[in-house]
Design a protein around this motif. Structure first.
Motif, PDB file in Angstrom:
ATOM      1  N   HIS A 191       0.835  -1.216   0.000  1.00 26.39           N
ATOM      2  CA  HIS A 191       0.000   0.000   0.000  1.00 26.39           C
ATOM      3  C   HIS A 191       0.864   1.259   0.000  1.00 26.39           C
ATOM      4  N   GLU A 192       1.898   1.241   0.827  1.00 25.35           N
ATOM      5  CA  GLU A 192       2.775   2.421   0.896  1.00 25.35           C
ATOM      6  C   GLU A 192       3.419   2.700  -0.462  1.00 25.35           C
ATOM      7  N   GLU A 193       3.711   1.612  -1.142  1.00 22.02           N
ATOM      8  CA  GLU A 193       4.370   1.714  -2.447  1.00 22.02           C
ATOM      9  C   GLU A 193       3.419   2.197  -3.544  1.00 22.02           C
ATOM     10  N   THR A 194       2.168   1.720  -3.475  1.00 24.13           N
ATOM     11  CA  THR A 194       1.253   1.899  -4.607  1.00 24.13           C
ATOM     12  C   THR A 194      -0.003   2.700  -4.302  1.00 24.13           C
ATOM     13  N   GLY A 195      -0.379   2.766  -3.030  1.00 23.20           N
ATOM     14  CA  GLY A 195      -1.636   3.427  -2.667  1.00 23.20           C
ATOM     15  C   GLY A 195      -2.829   2.492  -2.685  1.00 23.20           C
ATOM     16  N   ILE A 196      -2.647   1.217  -3.051  1.00 23.50           N
ATOM     17  CA  ILE A 196      -3.766   0.279  -3.109  1.00 23.50           C
ATOM     18  C   ILE A 196      -4.324   0.038  -1.699  1.00 23.50           C
ATOM     19  N   PRO A 197      -5.660   0.111  -1.544  1.00 23.67           N
ATOM     20  CA  PRO A 197      -6.244  -0.165  -0.229  1.00 23.67           C
ATOM     21  C   PRO A 197      -6.047  -1.633   0.176  1.00 23.67           C
ATOM     22  N   VAL A 198      -5.967  -1.870   1.462  1.00 21.89           N
ATOM     23  CA  VAL A 198      -5.764  -3.222   1.983  1.00 21.89           C
ATOM     24  C   VAL A 198      -7.050  -3.746   2.610  1.00 21.89           C
ATOM     25  N   LEU A 199      -7.506  -4.882   2.091  1.00 20.23           N
ATOM     26  CA  LEU A 199      -8.674  -5.546   2.668  1.00 20.23           C
ATOM     27  C   LEU A 199      -8.159  -6.571   3.682  1.00 20.23           C
ATOM     28  N   PHE A 200      -8.557  -6.384   4.928  1.00 20.67           N
ATOM     29  CA  PHE A 200      -8.056  -7.234   6.001  1.00 20.67           C
ATOM     30  C   PHE A 200      -8.903  -8.491   6.148  1.00 20.67           C
ATOM     31  N   ASP A 201      -8.241  -9.652   6.094  1.00 24.28           N
ATOM     32  CA  ASP A 201      -8.913 -10.922   6.334  1.00 24.28           C
ATOM     33  C   ASP A 201      -8.525 -11.429   7.721  1.00 24.28           C
ATOM     34  N   VAL A 202      -9.502 -11.445   8.606  1.00 25.81           N
ATOM     35  CA  VAL A 202      -9.263 -11.785  10.012  1.00 25.81           C
ATOM     36  C   VAL A 202      -8.731 -13.207  10.160  1.00 25.81           C
ATOM     37  N   PHE A 203      -9.326 -14.127   9.450  1.00 29.10           N
ATOM     38  CA  PHE A 203      -8.967 -15.532   9.554  1.00 29.10           C
ATOM     39  C   PHE A 203      -7.556 -15.788   9.008  1.00 29.10           C
ATOM     40  N   HIS A 204      -7.270 -15.231   7.845  1.00 30.29           N
ATOM     41  CA  HIS A 204      -5.924 -15.400   7.282  1.00 30.29           C
ATOM     42  C   HIS A 204      -4.874 -14.818   8.221  1.00 30.29           C
ATOM     43  N   HIS A 205      -5.239 -13.733   8.873  1.00 30.69           N
ATOM     44  CA  HIS A 205      -4.300 -13.088   9.790  1.00 30.69           C
ATOM     45  C   HIS A 205      -3.993 -13.977  11.002  1.00 30.69           C
ATOM     46  N   GLN A 206      -4.963 -14.782  11.386  1.00 28.34           N
ATOM     47  CA  GLN A 206      -4.730 -15.722  12.489  1.00 28.34           C
ATOM     48  C   GLN A 206      -3.802 -16.841  12.041  1.00 28.34           C
ATOM     49  N   VAL A 207      -4.029 -17.321  10.816  1.00 28.06           N
ATOM     50  CA  VAL A 207      -3.242 -18.437  10.287  1.00 28.06           C
ATOM     51  C   VAL A 207      -1.847 -17.975   9.863  1.00 28.06           C
ATOM     52  N   ASN A 208      -1.761 -16.740   9.389  1.00 32.09           N
ATOM     53  CA  ASN A 208      -0.515 -16.213   8.813  1.00 32.09           C
ATOM     54  C   ASN A 208      -0.289 -14.797   9.358  1.00 32.09           C
ATOM     55  N   PRO A 209       0.068 -14.705  10.639  1.00 27.99           N
ATOM     56  CA  PRO A 209       0.099 -13.409  11.325  1.00 27.99           C
ATOM     57  C   PRO A 209       1.364 -12.594  11.032  1.00 27.99           C
ATOM     58  N   SER A 210       1.276 -11.313  11.384  1.00 28.06           N
ATOM     59  CA  SER A 210       2.464 -10.467  11.221  1.00 28.06           C
ATOM     60  C   SER A 210       2.541  -9.414  12.315  1.00 28.06           C
ATOM     61  N   GLY A 211       2.283  -9.834  13.545  1.00 27.82           N
ATOM     62  CA  GLY A 211       2.504  -8.929  14.658  1.00 27.82           C
ATOM     63  C   GLY A 211       1.282  -8.225  15.218  1.00 27.82           C
ATOM     64  N   ALA A 212       0.593  -7.481  14.378  1.00 24.98           N
ATOM     65  CA  ALA A 212      -0.511  -6.656  14.884  1.00 24.98           C
ATOM     66  C   ALA A 212      -1.640  -7.494  15.478  1.00 24.98           C
ATOM     67  N   GLY A 213      -2.248  -6.981  16.547  1.00 24.55           N
ATOM     68  CA  GLY A 213      -3.458  -7.589  17.081  1.00 24.55           C
ATOM     69  C   GLY A 213      -4.624  -7.246  16.174  1.00 24.55           C
ATOM     70  N   VAL A 214      -5.774  -7.882  16.423  1.00 26.17           N
ATOM     71  CA  VAL A 214      -6.909  -7.718  15.516  1.00 26.17           C
ATOM     72  C   VAL A 214      -7.389  -6.258  15.440  1.00 26.17           C
ATOM     73  N   ALA A 215      -7.506  -5.618  16.585  1.00 29.00           N
ATOM     74  CA  ALA A 215      -8.003  -4.231  16.586  1.00 29.00           C
ATOM     75  C   ALA A 215      -7.050  -3.322  15.824  1.00 29.00           C
ATOM     76  N   GLU A 216      -5.754  -3.527  16.081  1.00 27.34           N
ATOM     77  CA  GLU A 216      -4.749  -2.709  15.400  1.00 27.34           C
ATOM     78  C   GLU A 216      -4.759  -2.989  13.899  1.00 27.34           C
ATOM     79  N   ALA A 217      -4.938  -4.256  13.551  1.00 27.51           N
ATOM     80  CA  ALA A 217      -4.962  -4.645  12.140  1.00 27.51           C
ATOM     81  C   ALA A 217      -6.133  -3.983  11.412  1.00 27.51           C
ATOM     82  N   VAL A 218      -7.284  -3.948  12.076  1.00 31.69           N
ATOM     83  CA  VAL A 218      -8.458  -3.300  11.482  1.00 31.69           C
ATOM     84  C   VAL A 218      -8.189  -1.808  11.282  1.00 31.69           C
TER      85      VAL A 218
END
Length: 301
Positions: A191-218
């Motif tokens: 997104h930072e590179e291109t400006g494309i919006p990010v659609l957050f998938d809660v379930f994928h984030h649980q399976v393939n996390p990257s630090g942020a908690g759910v509230a922060e991720a949203v």
DNA sequence: CAGTGTCAAGGTGGA
DNA sequence: TCCACCTTGACACTG
């Protein structure tokens, strides 16, 4: 906040994704199928409207083989009126629409042929939304694609192809974190590179996390959506109890959903429930979200 | 007519 | 290098 479900309705008795084998393709067969699919889509949307389900993902199979060279039919022209009619209904009732091309769309592929086919498929998705006269808040969500042993280079390829897409695709395309390769953090970097919006998938984030908690991720993903993109969209589901990793639950986990809403308050978002029993879970979720207070009935909006 | 193998398309990882 | 797996609904063939 709007709540929805993807592609099919199990209680209505028709499918908007009827198809046929490529080997039996004919323009007549295509027209017959698309006519049925549009009729069914309209029926689903009427069902949703009655039930206050205001978010829906239109399945990619609405026009079978649309981006395949075999498809020579001018479906946009043939079905201009029903498409416009459906679009009118969607706008009239304040509904939100998304589409999600499947795994074969890989715009960061190393093979230029794959990129070309992927872009053709994106063009088809945009054409459907254009035919309905929907604005840039109707989104097309894709994943980043392959890693090919070099994630950095692959993310750069994504950015480079993205920047060259048609405007009708660009205004609608959003990128979603996947369950094994590209995390939310990767998507935010893109997104930072291109400006494309990010659609957050809660379930994928649980399976393939990257630090942020759910509230922060949203919050982080929500901040990537501009005013013209509309309210940020979220994919929500929970794992199938006892199922193999990556499987989606059969029905809504009410307690988990309530917790999710509580955790993310007061963020506004449109929630797509990727749960197998489709409209049944959406109905339950609407009930829960109404009690939460963020979900407004159409007459309260 | 019910049961089931197969279906345009890609990527990954194990054999 | 090849093949199963990912995940999913529905077509279309089989018996």
């Amino acid at each position: 906040m709007k709540i929805g479900y993807p592609c099919i309705n199990r209680s209505i008795g028709c499918s908007p994704g009827r198809t046929f084998r490529l080997s039996s393709y004919s323009d007549e067969r295509l027209e017959e199928t698309v006519r049925e699919n549009l009729r069914c889509l309209a029926e689903i949307l009427r069902f949703n409207q009655r039930e206050c389900i205001l978010f829906f993902r239109i399945g990619s199979g609405l026009v079978p083989f649309a981006s395949h060279p075999v498809c020579t039919a001018n479906w946009q022209e043939t079905f201009a009126e029903p498409f416009r009619e459906i679009g009118r209904f969607i706008r009239e009732h304040g509904m939100r629409i998304s589409m999600h091309p499947d795994q074969f769309v890989v715009i960061n592929a190393k093979d230029p042929g794959v990129v070309e086919k992927s872009v053709a498929e994106l063009r088809y998705h945009a054409a459907v939304l254009d035919a309905m006269r929907l604005d840039g808040t109707a989104k097309i969500q894709i994943h980043v694609g392959g890693v090919y042993g070099d994630k950095k280079a692959s993310m750069e390829r994504f950015a480079s192809v993205y920047s060259r897409l048609d405007e009708s695709i660009l205004r609608r395309l959003v990128v979603e974190n996947d369950d094994s390769r590209y995390t939310l953090a990767d998507c935010l970097r893109i997104h930072e590179e291109t400006g494309i919006p990010v659609l957050f998938d809660v379930f994928h984030h649980q399976v393939n996390p990257s630090g942020a908690g759910v509230a922060e991720a949203v919050e982080l993903s929500g901040a990537t959506w501009r005013a013209e993109d509309g309210i940020p969209m979220i994919d929500y589901s929970t794992p199938m109890p006892g199922g193999r990793k990556g499987r989606h639950a059969e029905s809504l986990d009410n307690a988990d959903f309530e917790r999710f809403l509580a955790e993310t308050a007061p963020a506004d978002m449109d929630i797509m429930l990727e749960i197998k029993d489709k409209e049944k879970s959406a109905l339950a979720a609407v009930g829960i979200a109404r009690r939460d207070g963020r979900f407004l009935m159409p007459r309260e909006r």
